[in-house]
Scaffold this motif. Structure first.
Motif, PDB file in Angstrom:
ATOM      1  N   ARG A 346      38.417  54.231  41.783  1.00 40.70           N
ATOM      2  CA  ARG A 346      38.712  55.664  41.899  1.00 40.70           C
ATOM      3  C   ARG A 346      38.392  56.181  43.304  1.00 40.70           C
ATOM      4  N   ASP A 347      37.305  55.688  43.895  1.00 35.90           N
ATOM      5  CA  ASP A 347      36.958  56.128  45.245  1.00 35.90           C
ATOM      6  C   ASP A 347      37.985  55.663  46.274  1.00 35.90           C
ATOM      7  N   LEU A 348      38.523  54.467  46.095  1.00 34.42           N
ATOM      8  CA  LEU A 348      39.452  53.916  47.076  1.00 34.42           C
ATOM      9  C   LEU A 348      40.862  54.477  46.929  1.00 34.42           C
ATOM     10  N   PHE A 349      41.298  54.708  45.705  1.00 35.26           N
ATOM     11  CA  PHE A 349      42.682  55.137  45.482  1.00 35.26           C
ATOM     12  C   PHE A 349      42.805  56.538  44.900  1.00 35.26           C
ATOM     13  N   GLY A 350      41.690  57.162  44.523  1.00 39.52           N
ATOM     14  CA  GLY A 350      41.743  58.523  44.022  1.00 39.52           C
ATOM     15  C   GLY A 350      42.213  58.663  42.597  1.00 39.52           C
ATOM     16  N   THR A 351      42.469  57.579  41.895  1.00 40.13           N
ATOM     17  CA  THR A 351      42.972  57.625  40.529  1.00 40.13           C
ATOM     18  C   THR A 351      42.662  56.301  39.849  1.00 40.13           C
ATOM     19  N   LEU A 352      42.721  56.305  38.497  1.00 34.08           N
ATOM     20  CA  LEU A 352      42.560  55.096  37.700  1.00 34.08           C
ATOM     21  C   LEU A 352      43.859  54.705  37.002  1.00 34.08           C
ATOM     22  N   HIS A 353      44.957  55.196  37.543  1.00 37.99           N
ATOM     23  CA  HIS A 353      46.243  55.016  36.856  1.00 37.99           C
ATOM     24  C   HIS A 353      46.617  53.543  36.721  1.00 37.99           C
ATOM     25  N   ALA A 354      46.454  52.756  37.764  1.00 36.84           N
ATOM     26  CA  ALA A 354      46.889  51.354  37.744  1.00 36.84           C
ATOM     27  C   ALA A 354      45.742  50.380  37.539  1.00 36.84           C
ATOM     28  N   PHE A 355      44.548  50.870  37.202  1.00 33.82           N
ATOM     29  CA  PHE A 355      43.400  49.968  37.041  1.00 33.82           C
ATOM     30  C   PHE A 355      43.440  49.320  35.665  1.00 33.82           C
ATOM     31  N   ASP A 356      43.321  47.996  35.624  1.00 37.72           N
ATOM     32  CA  ASP A 356      43.327  47.238  34.384  1.00 37.72           C
ATOM     33  C   ASP A 356      41.990  46.511  34.265  1.00 37.72           C
ATOM     34  N   PRO A 357      41.106  46.945  33.367  1.00 38.37           N
ATOM     35  CA  PRO A 357      39.793  46.277  33.262  1.00 38.37           C
ATOM     36  C   PRO A 357      39.885  44.843  32.786  1.00 38.37           C
ATOM     37  N   LEU A 358      40.996  44.442  32.157  1.00 37.31           N
ATOM     38  CA  LEU A 358      41.165  43.070  31.686  1.00 37.31           C
ATOM     39  C   LEU A 358      41.777  42.152  32.731  1.00 37.31           C
ATOM     40  N   ASP A 359      42.242  42.719  33.833  1.00 39.60           N
ATOM     41  CA  ASP A 359      42.857  41.918  34.897  1.00 39.60           C
ATOM     42  C   ASP A 359      42.393  42.470  36.242  1.00 39.60           C
TER      43      ASP A 359
END
Length: 581
Positions: A346-359
């Motif tokens: 979130r700090d680097l991209f400003g959002t969690l839209h494309a973050f995948d905790p499994l990958d």
């Protein structure tokens, strides 16, 4: 300066009787005789001059070579540099020499090598120099740990400098000159430790090295040690305790696997070792640091990293890491980012839209307008430098660590327009340092972000723009690193490393001259509005110093304005004299 003794001067000329001539002819003959006496140094053969100038210090020899073309050719000869190199490093072996000018390169490497530091605590903040190992062949890389400093030279020898920091009566922390150093290992390629900014976590040191391993036969036995094929070179990773230098673990790879860089990612219980091969592929393995000191043997799994699986045609040139992310730089200048923590994402991209905790190993490409040469990675922000010397920052900007003049987070790379062509870039926990060239052929250290704990000398309250720090930087410094207690500067000039930056074409210049002037005018207006809002004189002075530091002025001009502002502030703080009756 070279002077000729009377024994080395040519014999005086005998006067000859000449017929009477005009005064113009006599003056011409006298000028010719004078020129002949002035050029008498050229009668010495070049071999004798090389022998004479080889006793000069390197600084004086370089200055002598700049006087004329004749002395330039003599001072630039490999024979003279060989004699100087033998005097500076008498134990240097010929197999450690490489490059087009091996003796000159080696002499300058060893003449300019040094590790400087400045402690943040104490009343006096001055730059000190550590003890230099006589066996080292220049300085290529260094890394401070909890108690000591490790230095890798150009011949692959890793040195272990024992910590000998003592405090004087004035509160000045200095390096004891009588401290000892030791050779930790040889044939080392690279080394790494815990990537967190706090040196307390740096308990182990991972060394990527080359070792000879015996060749086993089909029956599982080693061949006779006297045979020609009894051993072969294999890469391995050796783990040492940073406190004592004792080796506690070793893992050896197949002889076909050749690596050139190692970095660490993750916490102690699940430490990931990222290994970069000579072909540009990334392999990884996981170890548990809490069990390294237990005397047992086990096998670890070496697997191809996902960035090399998804992009098999891409050759990785360099990589950087912290405790929860990694950055990969390709040979074409592309940048791929791998983030393992949702907070850092979130700090680097400003959002969690494309973050995948499994990958979490999925590489994310960063869009940049040009080829990227170097990179620096902090905890939640990063810095990039492209081929034109432009600096781009991305990530969390809560403390102004991006140097953009504000405290607004950036989810994409944002250019810092007033700073270009850095020598080195370093990202800390909540601040950023840039080593740059100054106008007087020296170097300056610029910094921005949080200034707590003295991490930005001269700016205890920090700065949202890059400002010149109050540090005297040695002229040949090329690497910087900062911990919670100390700032380190590595000096070792390599003549083979030519300037890599190119001139920015006019067609690619993102900001025209008129737009640049408009941006500078808006920045000045913003500083004026902030000055009006400051209720105290100290606040206005600090804001004015920050504005001067962000302006594209020469080094001596910034020093002049800062000193003038300090004089005005000191004069304003003095008590007014009583009025006379």
């Amino acid at each position: 300066m070279l002077t000729l003794s009377p024994l080395h001067r040519p014999p005086p000329r005998q006067p000859k009787k000449k017929p009477r001539s005009s005064s113009a002819q006599r003056r011409g003959e006298e000028e010719e005789e004078g020129r002949g006496d002035a050029a008498s140094i050229q009668i010495f053969p070049p071999e004798l001059l090389c022998y004479i100038i080889s006793f000069l210090p390197v600084k004086d020899m370089v200055a002598l070579g700049q006087t004329c073309r004749y002395f330039y050719e003599v001072c630039d000869s490999e024979g003279a540099w060989q004699k100087i190199c033998r005097r500076l490093s008498p134990r240097l072996r010929d197999e450690n020499l490489n490059g087009s000018r091996p003796w000159k390169r080696s002499a300058i490497l060893n003449y300019t090598k040094g590790l400087y530091f400045q402690m943040f605590s104490g009343r006096r903040h001055v730059v000190s120099k550590t003890v230099a190992p006589l066996l080292s062949h220049g300085y290529r890389k260094f890394l401070p740990t909890k108690d000591h400093v490790f230095i890798l030279d150009y011949s692959g020898t890793l040195f272990f400098l024992k910590n000998a920091l003592v405090s004087s009566s004035m509160g000045h922390i200095q390096w004891r000159r009588a401290c000892r150093y030791m050779v930790l290992c040889r044939s080392a390629k690279d080394f790494a430790t815990d990537p967190r900014s706090d040196t307390v976590y740096r308990k182990y040191l991972y060394v990527l090295a080359t070792r000879e391993q015996p060749v086993t036969t089909a029956m599982g036995r080693s061949e006779a040690p006297g045979t020609a094929t009894s051993s072969r070179l294999c890469d391995c990773v050796e783990v040492y305790l940073q406190s004592s230098g004792q080796r506690v673990f070793k893992m050896t790879f197949h002889f076909s696997m050749k690596f050139r860089q190692i970095v660490l990612v993750g916490q102690e219980t699940e430490r990931s070792l990222l290994l970069l091969t000579e072909e540009g592929k990334i392999y990884s393995l996981v170890v548990n640091e809490t069990q390294l000191d237990q005397p047992r043997s086990y096998t670890v799994q070496l697997a191809l990293r996902k960035v090399s699986k998804c992009l098999p045609h891409v050759s990785i040139r360099n990589m950087h890491s912290n405790q929860s992310s990694a950055v990969y730089l390709t040979g074409e200048g592309a940048v791929y980012l791998e983030v393992h923590s949702p907070g850092v994402y979130r700090d680097l991209f400003g959002t969690l839209h494309a973050f995948d905790p499994l990958d979490q190993q999925m590489p994310l490409a960063l869009s940049l307008p040009a080829k990227v040469l170097t990179c620096a990675l902090g905890y939640n922000h990063l810095g990039l430098v492209d081929e034109f010397g432009r600096i781009f920052m991305q990530g969390n900007n809560r403390y102004g660590q991006l140097g953009t003049g504000d405290k607004i987070d950036r989810g994409e790379p944002a250019q810092v327009h007033y700073l270009k062509c850095p020598v080195d870039l370093w990202c800390g926990l909540n601040h950023t340092l840039v080593l740059s060239h100054s106008g007087d052929l020296g170097k300056d250290l610029m910094g921005c972000g949080c200034g707590a704990g003295g991490r930005l000398p001269g700016w205890p309250k920090g700065s949202a723009s890059f400002v010149r720090l109050h540090i005297k930087v040695p002229p040949c410094v090329r690497r910087i690193c900062s911990t919670r207690e100390c700032l380190y500067m590595l000096s070792s000039h390599d003549i083979e490393e030519m300037p890599a930056y190119r001139e920015l074409p006019a067609s690619k210049a993102g900001v025209p001259a008129s737009d640049a002037e408009a941006m500078a005018a808006r920045a000045c207006e913003e500083y004026l509005s902030q000055l009006h809002k400051c209720p105290t004189l100290a606040g206005r002075m600090a804001k004015m110093k920050e504005a001067v530091g962000s302006m594209p002025l020469m080094t001596f001009q910034k020093d002049f304005f800062w000193e003038a502002l300090d004089m005005i502030q000191r004069a304003a703080e003095l008590p007014e004299p009583p009025a006379s009756s």
